[in-house]
Design an enzyme around this catalytic site. Structure first.
Site, PDB file in Angstrom:
ATOM      1  N   GLY A 243      22.520 -25.524  23.936  1.00 56.36           N
ATOM      2  CA  GLY A 243      21.725 -25.856  22.668  1.00 56.36           C
ATOM      3  C   GLY A 243      20.409 -26.384  22.590  1.00 56.36           C
ATOM      4  N   ARG A 288      18.321 -22.494  28.115  1.00 56.64           N
ATOM      5  CA  ARG A 288      16.887 -22.646  27.670  1.00 56.64           C
ATOM      6  C   ARG A 288      16.288 -23.994  28.273  1.00 56.64           C
ATOM      7  NH1 ARG A 288      14.750 -20.736  22.892  1.00 56.64           N
ATOM      8  NH2 ARG A 288      16.925 -20.626  22.036  1.00 56.64           N
ATOM      9  N   ARG A 325      10.560 -12.736  21.399  1.00 55.93           N
ATOM     10  CA  ARG A 325      11.152 -13.772  20.690  1.00 55.93           C
ATOM     11  C   ARG A 325      10.239 -13.894  19.239  1.00 55.93           C
ATOM     12  NH1 ARG A 325      11.405 -18.335  21.705  1.00 55.93           N
ATOM     13  NH2 ARG A 325      13.499 -19.021  20.738  1.00 55.93           N
ATOM     14  N   CYS A 356       3.877  -0.223  19.975  1.00 57.40           N
ATOM     15  CA  CYS A 356       3.681   0.507  18.827  1.00 57.40           C
ATOM     16  C   CYS A 356       4.457  -0.112  17.724  1.00 57.40           C
ATOM     17  CB  CYS A 356       3.856   1.995  18.818  1.00 57.40           C
ATOM     18  SG  CYS A 356       2.729   2.676  20.164  1.00 57.40           S
TER      19      CYS A 356
HETATM   20  N1  LLP Z   1      26.703 -21.199  25.866  1.00 61.46           N
HETATM   21  C1  LLP Z   1      26.921 -20.125  25.054  1.00 61.46           C
HETATM   22  C2  LLP Z   1      28.414 -19.655  25.020  1.00 61.46           C
HETATM   23  C3  LLP Z   1      25.962 -19.479  24.391  1.00 61.46           C
HETATM   24  O1  LLP Z   1      26.132 -18.516  23.771  1.00 61.46           O
HETATM   25  C4  LLP Z   1      24.588 -19.952  24.719  1.00 61.46           C
HETATM   26  C5  LLP Z   1      23.549 -19.303  24.142  1.00 61.46           C
HETATM   27  C6  LLP Z   1      24.278 -20.962  25.446  1.00 61.46           C
HETATM   28  C7  LLP Z   1      25.500 -21.747  26.203  1.00 61.46           C
HETATM   29  C8  LLP Z   1      22.988 -21.554  26.148  1.00 61.46           C
HETATM   30  O2  LLP Z   1      22.312 -21.808  24.824  1.00 61.46           O
HETATM   31  P1  LLP Z   1      20.998 -22.498  25.049  1.00 61.46           P
HETATM   32  O3  LLP Z   1      21.383 -24.127  25.901  1.00 61.46           O
HETATM   33  O4  LLP Z   1      20.181 -21.718  26.016  1.00 61.46           O
HETATM   34  O5  LLP Z   1      20.216 -22.773  23.835  1.00 61.46           O
HETATM   35  N2  LLP Z   1      18.151 -15.215  22.828  1.00 61.46           N
HETATM   36  C9  LLP Z   1      18.061 -16.375  21.762  1.00 61.46           C
HETATM   37  C10 LLP Z   1      18.954 -17.377  22.274  1.00 61.46           C
HETATM   38  C11 LLP Z   1      20.282 -16.904  22.114  1.00 61.46           C
HETATM   39  C12 LLP Z   1      21.313 -17.847  22.639  1.00 61.46           C
HETATM   40  C13 LLP Z   1      22.581 -17.359  22.903  1.00 61.46           C
HETATM   41  N3  LLP Z   1      23.540 -18.475  23.440  1.00 61.46           N
HETATM   42  C14 LLP Z   1      16.502 -17.012  21.970  1.00 61.46           C
HETATM   43  O6  LLP Z   1      15.825 -16.503  22.537  1.00 61.46           O
HETATM   44  O7  LLP Z   1      16.180 -17.943  21.268  1.00 61.46           O
END
Ligand code: LLP
Length: 432
Positions: A243, A288, A325, A356
């Site tokens: 996150g 991310r 996004r 479209c």
């Molecule tokens: N661990 C779990 C269990 C997760 O569900 C996620 C992300 C992460 C780690 C990694 O989170 P990050 O470090 O990437 O924030 N498609 C969305 C983001 C969805 C994230 C879902 N889970 C977007 O494009 O913003």
């Protein structure tokens, strides 16, 4: 953002992006290997080497390809997967199964069987059904599974509602109600095929403050104390999820990993010390922050349309199919004309996609130099959840992905072809 400009062109990890567009075509995802490696090293310095008994599992949903997984292994990180497809990709990339953590709120029996057969290191269990399936499959195969329970820590995070996951009303995780959570923990402890390691949470994505991680960690810590008291059982692992926010626009003030991790580790160590608990292994799952900024997308400008007195629409040869996004989360991006990178902005335009769909707008009101058909537009910070969420809406093709490294480039995903688009389609045989 470090933008290198030479001869009026944008360079990415030593490669001329205009040249890349010519060589490989557009749309094109371009990833800087150096930038990915640098993120991994930041995590090494500020977490892995700094604290004992900690791990980083790259949340591969952000960008799951065999080449990326090769890099993750080389840089010494563990891997988080959330589906049979992501797991299969990791195994095909020769990633060691025991370093894989398997997440997901609805793993199928087939996926669980696959994970147990490969011997993944951890399964993060999200429901009672899943626990029972794992136990049954392990019994049949005469093995044990190392599991954590994903909990819903009931904290609200400051991010887009669509990407927050730790609130009480969530499809993810096991509710904190003792009658549910403690019954499950008891069952896990008593099941011989289950080796209960600990608890996991993930509260949301693209976070710029550490408070919610700290609140959620406190919830998890209170739980391990209760588990010790109630079951005389020592929790060996806590997974604090991912996150950590990445930088999309110049104005985003990205926080270093230490800003999140040092207070989390201090809280954890102090709590364990005060409560006479062995400090469990701490795992984090960033996705991310490892890949977002390393990736850019190159598009070619096609039609240019002035709506007098309203706005000027400039269309690219991709859009929500390669970056959903903006349409899905109102995510904002920054970009530049890669072939006029040294020129001053002279106009305000809106970059539209070619799907479209009215929501297929990549960037509203961006200041750019005089824009012409044929120019190359580079969007920054598309490395996370860009390629991985690409789709074939309107039967647009999924672009190629190129890895660049100190002036050299290599295709890591070939551009999809029309033949591939139809490879699973069949004409109706019973057409009457
Ligand atoms: N661990 C779990 C269990 C997760 O569900 C996620 C992300 C992460 C780690 C990694 O989170 P990050 O470090 O990437 O924030 N498609 C969305 C983001 C969805 C994230 C879902 N889970 C977007 O494009 O913003």
């Amino acid at each position: 953002m470090v933008k290198k400009i030479a001869n009026n062109h944008l360079f990415w990890d030593g490669c001329d992006t205009v040249q890349l567009a010519e060589t490989y075509g557009t749309p094109l995802y371009v990833f800087s290997q150096n930038m990915i490696v640098e993120e991994c090293r930041q995590l090494q310095e500020s977490f892995i080497k700094k604290y004992d008994n900690v791990r980083v599992a790259y949340a591969s949903k952000a960008f799951n390809t065999m080449a990326m997984i090769q890099l993750i292994e080389k840089e010494g990180l563990c891997l988080d997967v959330v589906s049979g497809g992501e797991l299969y990709t990791a195994i095909k990339a020769n990633y060691p199964a025991e370093k894989i953590e398997f997440n997901g709120n609805n793993k199928s029996i087939e996926e669980i069987t696959m994970a147990i057969t490969y011997g993944v290191g951890r399964i993060i269990v999200d429901s009672i059904q899943e626990l029972e399936w794992i136990a049954a499959i392990c019994r049949e195969k005469n093995v044990t599974a190392k599991i954590l329970f994903r909990i819903t820590p009931e904290v609200e995070v400051a991010t887009h509602d669509f990407i927050s996951t730790g609130q009480k009303d969530s499809k993810f995780g096991i509710p904190l109600e003792e009658s549910i959570l403690f019954a499950l923990i008891k069952q896990a402890i008593e099941t011989p095929e289950i080796d209960f390691y600990g608890l996991h949470f993930h509260i949301g994505s693209q976070l710029f403050t550490n408070e919610t991680h700290l609140l959620a960690a406190q919830v998890a810590l209170d739980l391990i104390k209760k588990i010790q008291e109630r079951f005389a059982y020592t929790v060996r692992e806590l997974n604090y999820g991912g996150g950590f926010g990445a930088r999309y626009k110049e104005s985003d003030a990205r926080k270093p990993y230490a800003y999140f991790l040092d207070p989390l580790m201090a809280l954890t160590e102090q709590f364990c010390l005060e409560n006479d608990l062995v400090r469990p292994a701490i795992v984090i799952e960033p996705g991310r922050s490892i890949v977002a900024e390393a990736g850019i997308t190159l598009h070619q400008i096609g039609s240019i349309k002035e709506v007098p007195g309203v706005r000027k629409y400039v269309a690219i040869d991709g859009g929500m199919t390669d970056n959903i996004r903006p349409g899905l989360y109102e995510a904002e991006y920054d970009g530049i004309l890669a072939n006029k990178a040294g020129e001053k902005p002279t106009e305000v335009v809106t970059i539209a996609g070619k799907a479209c769909e009215s929501t297929d707008i990549l960037i509203k009101d961006i200041h750019l130099p005089k824009i012409e058909t044929g120019d190359i537009f580079a969007t920054f910070s598309t490395g996370a959840y860009g390629y991985s969420m690409a789709n074939n809406y309107n039967k647009l093709l999924i672009p190629a992905v190129v890895m660049v490294n100190e002036g050299e480039s290599e295709v890591i995903v070939e551009r999809q072809t029309f033949e591939q688009l139809l490879q699973n389609e069949r004409m109706l045989k019973k057409l009457k």
